[in-house]
Design a protein around this motif. Structure first.
Motif: not given
Length: 310
Positions: A73-79, A280-295, A303-308
């Motif tokens: 995972l790529l945390p925002k402080p690392t970026l 790990k991926p959350v169950e459907s309809s559960s709350v989790g942190k958003v992680v994005v990978t740009g294309l 890659f796998r940027y934890v956007i906050g």
């Protein structure tokens, strides 16, 4: 916006096709794009070049989604700490750099080419055409940026080429209510765009005085969570429909709300994961942190940027 629109013209056929992607084609496209940008970034972007063990080669037989789970995972402080190391060594054609507001910490320096900005513009134009009937709707934008200074006596400024008025959020006061109403009735926007809190404040300010434009206008809110009471207020006083737009200045993801109020990931922009505290991926309809990978951001691939966001 006109320049970005011209730059985005080459993407329009693919954007139109992407609206019709079924699940299999959606996955095929995202996997193919990820293979290309990932293998290129490993030899072109300093941060990834310096960490071959964390970012190993992606071989043709590997499943992209399974491989993605193995990347760190790529945390925002690392970026922030390695900001320019995420820029490709070759700058690309007409690369420009801008910075974020810094509202969640030190500002980030974000690089993008004109073509990359053109893709975003072309996607939004295609969406606006579906929800407004025009790629260039008459747009009232509410913003604290690109507006008169907070201490200025000016209420707004206008871009006649893109048919857009930028109304300062600092002007939304009871003392200027009549001016704001006259502006809306004169301009007759078909799209009202901005932070959900700003549109809610505008809807509260004007009340039912702008009801004659409501039947032809839609609202698009972004950058903040849209609360149900704000949606109801905006729908009652400003626009016949309210749509959510979810993205970021980092340009690594985009999701759009449809008329049934479901979210749809734009496959051309990025992969979105929703993860629990164990990554790990959350169950459907559960709350989790958003992680994005740009294309699409070859200038600054993440890659796998934890956007906050949750």
């Amino acid at each position: 916006d006109l320049i970005k629109s011209i730059a985005g013209a080459k993407h329009r056929a693919l954007i139109e096709r992407s609206w019709e992607f079924g699940p299999a084609e959606f996955r095929r496209f995202q996997q193919s794009r990820f293979r290309s940008i990932y293998n290129w970034a490993r030899i072109s972007v300093p941060y990834y070049i310096q960490r071959p063990r964390d970012y190993p080669e992606l071989t043709p037989e590997r499943n992209v989604y399974e491989f993605l789970q193995e990347l760190p995972l790529l945390p925002k402080p690392t970026l922030r700490d390695h900001n320019t190391d995420f820029w490709a060594k070759k700058s690309g054609f007409l690369r420009t750099v801008h910075h974020t507001s810094g509202s969640t910490g030190s500002p980030l320096l974000l690089a993008a080419t004109l073509s990359e900005r053109g893709l975003t513009e072309a996607i939004l134009q295609a969406w606006f055409r579906r929800i407004c009937g025009s790629s260039w709707p008459r747009t009232l934008s509410l913003s604290g940026f690109m507006t008169p200074n907070p201490n200025s006596t000016e209420l707004f400024w206008e871009d006649p080429i893109s048919r857009r008025i930028f109304l300062s959020i600092y002007s939304l006061s009871p003392q200027r209510r009549d001016e704001v109403i006259r502006l809306i009735l004169r301009f007759r926007p078909t799209l009202i765009y901005g932070y959900s809190s700003a549109l809610g404040e505008l809807a509260h300010l004007v009340g039912d005085a702008a009801s004659e434009i409501r039947s032809r206008a839609v609202a698009v809110v972004t950058s903040e969570t849209l609360h149900e009471h704000e949606r109801e207020l905006i729908s009652r006083n400003l626009a016949r429909r309210v749509f959510n737009l979810y993205g970021s200045q980092e340009g690594s993801h985009m999701a759009l709300e449809c008329e049934r109020r479901s979210w749809h990931i734009m496959p051309l922009v990025g992969i979105i994961e929703i993860l629990d505290e164990h990554a790990k991926p959350v169950e459907s309809s559960s709350v989790g942190k958003v992680v994005v990978t740009g294309l699409c951001k070859w200038t600054m691939p993440l890659f796998r940027y934890v956007i906050g966001d949750l």
